[in-house]
Structure formats: structure tokens, C-alpha cells
Design a protein around this motif. Sequence first.
Motif, mmCIF file in Angstrom:
data_model
loop_
_atom_site.group_PDB
_atom_site.id
_atom_site.type_symbol
_atom_site.label_atom_id
_atom_site.label_comp_id
_atom_site.label_asym_id
_atom_site.label_seq_id
_atom_site.Cartn_x
_atom_site.Cartn_y
_atom_site.Cartn_z
ATOM 1 N N SER A 55 -70.325 10.896 77.322
ATOM 2 C CA SER A 55 -71.223 9.615 77.398
ATOM 3 C C SER A 55 -70.365 8.607 77.463
ATOM 4 O O SER A 55 -70.680 7.412 77.682
ATOM 5 C CB SER A 55 -71.754 9.537 75.841
ATOM 6 O OG SER A 55 -71.101 9.463 74.973
ATOM 7 N N LYS A 63 -69.086 7.084 75.112
ATOM 8 C CA LYS A 63 -68.899 6.491 73.617
ATOM 9 C C LYS A 63 -69.000 7.363 72.581
ATOM 10 O O LYS A 63 -69.478 8.453 72.782
ATOM 11 C CB LYS A 63 -70.325 5.701 73.581
ATOM 12 C CG LYS A 63 -70.724 4.739 72.590
ATOM 13 C CD LYS A 63 -71.918 4.144 72.412
ATOM 14 C CE LYS A 63 -72.248 3.459 71.237
ATOM 15 N NZ LYS A 63 -73.647 2.730 71.409
ATOM 16 N N TRP A 69 -79.601 10.296 74.926
ATOM 17 C CA TRP A 69 -78.634 9.722 74.565
ATOM 18 C C TRP A 69 -77.435 9.275 75.322
ATOM 19 O O TRP A 69 -77.205 8.117 75.294
ATOM 20 C CB TRP A 69 -78.188 10.438 73.268
ATOM 21 C CG TRP A 69 -76.991 9.416 72.583
ATOM 22 C CD1 TRP A 69 -77.179 8.703 71.701
ATOM 23 C CD2 TRP A 69 -75.710 9.907 72.454
ATOM 24 N NE1 TRP A 69 -76.113 8.275 71.099
ATOM 25 C CE2 TRP A 69 -74.920 8.757 71.927
ATOM 26 C CE3 TRP A 69 -74.846 10.806 73.122
ATOM 27 C CZ2 TRP A 69 -73.618 9.125 71.273
ATOM 28 C CZ3 TRP A 69 -73.499 10.747 73.014
ATOM 29 C CH2 TRP A 69 -72.716 9.749 72.051
ATOM 30 N N ARG A 70 -77.093 10.006 76.226
ATOM 31 C CA ARG A 70 -76.150 9.775 77.365
ATOM 32 C C ARG A 70 -76.287 8.616 78.092
ATOM 33 O O ARG A 70 -75.640 7.810 78.511
ATOM 34 C CB ARG A 70 -75.589 10.960 78.181
ATOM 35 C CG ARG A 70 -74.447 10.916 79.110
ATOM 36 C CD ARG A 70 -73.932 11.986 79.842
ATOM 37 N NE ARG A 70 -73.298 11.633 80.822
ATOM 38 C CZ ARG A 70 -72.445 12.522 81.637
ATOM 39 N NH1 ARG A 70 -72.926 13.767 81.474
ATOM 40 N NH2 ARG A 70 -71.878 12.066 82.746
ATOM 41 N N ALA A 85 -78.674 6.452 77.637
ATOM 42 C CA ALA A 85 -78.784 5.271 77.116
ATOM 43 C C ALA A 85 -77.774 4.552 76.699
ATOM 44 O O ALA A 85 -77.573 3.138 76.638
ATOM 45 C CB ALA A 85 -79.771 5.411 75.726
ATOM 46 N N THR A 86 -76.432 5.347 76.506
ATOM 47 C CA THR A 86 -75.278 4.976 76.146
ATOM 48 C C THR A 86 -74.367 4.588 77.094
ATOM 49 O O THR A 86 -73.319 4.061 76.927
ATOM 50 C CB THR A 86 -74.547 5.703 75.047
ATOM 51 O OG1 THR A 86 -74.257 7.120 75.680
ATOM 52 C CG2 THR A 86 -75.271 5.922 74.097
ATOM 53 N N LYS A 112 -73.813 3.136 85.281
ATOM 54 C CA LYS A 112 -75.093 3.781 85.493
ATOM 55 C C LYS A 112 -75.254 4.235 86.955
ATOM 56 O O LYS A 112 -75.933 5.347 87.069
ATOM 57 C CB LYS A 112 -76.352 3.122 85.022
ATOM 58 C CG LYS A 112 -76.183 2.849 83.526
ATOM 59 C CD LYS A 112 -77.562 2.359 83.071
ATOM 60 C CE LYS A 112 -77.422 2.329 81.200
ATOM 61 N NZ LYS A 112 -78.808 2.022 80.914
#
Length: 181
Positions: A33, A35, A168-169, A171-172, A178
Motif C-alpha cells: 500500500s 503506507k 484499503w490499498r 484508498a491509501t 494512483k
Amino acid sequence: MTATALWDYGRGTGVVALVLLTVSVFLGIATRSGKPAPWLPRFAVAAVHRNVSLVATVFLGLHVGLLLFDPYAQLRLFDIVFPFVGNYRPFWQGLGTVALDLLIALVATSLVRHRIGERTWRAVHWAAYALWPTALVHALGNGTDSGAAWFLSLAVICVAAVLGALGWRVATVPSRQKAHV
């Protein structure tokens, strides 16, 4: 040992392998991710991912090995190498063979990662995104417990975990990255 012990252990190790593969995919997504996960630093998530992957490989090996020697399963060595030729539900069994073959490719390239380079290893490692759903569909189509409420609940939890990690990935990921996801 009872006459059905190999069959029971073979089924059980298959379920455990599916859960461990789900955890492995979940953690693999979490480590990529960019993050850190809120529950562990990134290096720790990567270490747990690696170890869970190894244990999943062991359980998958047990699953296949136990069913190979089980007279009820009638699994042949040929069936675990070549997909879609099995005697029992050849399509669903073949998906299991495909998942096994993908896992072997992942393990083999991980063992020689330092020799093949990061880019090649990463390209092969993308096969994990095909391995997990293939294994899940194999379990749903070939598993004798696939119609049981407990197994269907487990399958839903596995799917929710992986989809949650993917969400989650996405979104982070920072906005400048992106385009590459």
C-alpha cells in the motif's frame, strides 16, 4: 487411524490452506500500500506475510499429499501436474491443480529472487492475484463441505478480507501513484 482419516485430514488441511492463503494475500496487499498498516510496521507485515505464505505452502502440500494417498479421493500424481484431467469433477479439481502450479511458481521464484531480479520476481508474484481466487473457486466447486453453512461463511469472510484489503490499498495510495495501481 480410521479409514477416513486421510480424507478428513486432507479436507481440513485444504480449508486451513485457503485461510492461510487469504491471510497471505491480505498481508501482501497491505505491504504494497505504501503506507504502514495501523497494527504493525511495514517490515513486520512483510515478515508475517512471508511466514504465513510458507505455512500456507506446507498446508497445501499436506492437502495434496494426503489426498494423493487417500483411496477415496483417487487423486493421481498426473492430476496434480496437469489440470482438468482428474477423475472426480475434473474442472474443479483442475482449478486446484492450477492454483498449485501457480504456488509452485511463486515459491520457486521467491527462492531465486536474488538471481532473477526484483522486476522478474514481482511480475511472477502477480500470479498470487490469480492463485487466491482460483483456490477459492476450487474449494467451492470441489470441496465436500462447500455447501455447509460454516464453509460458506468462511468463504465470505475470506472474500471480505481480500476485498477490504484491496479497498484499503486503493484508498491509501497517494494521488501521484494512483495511475500506477
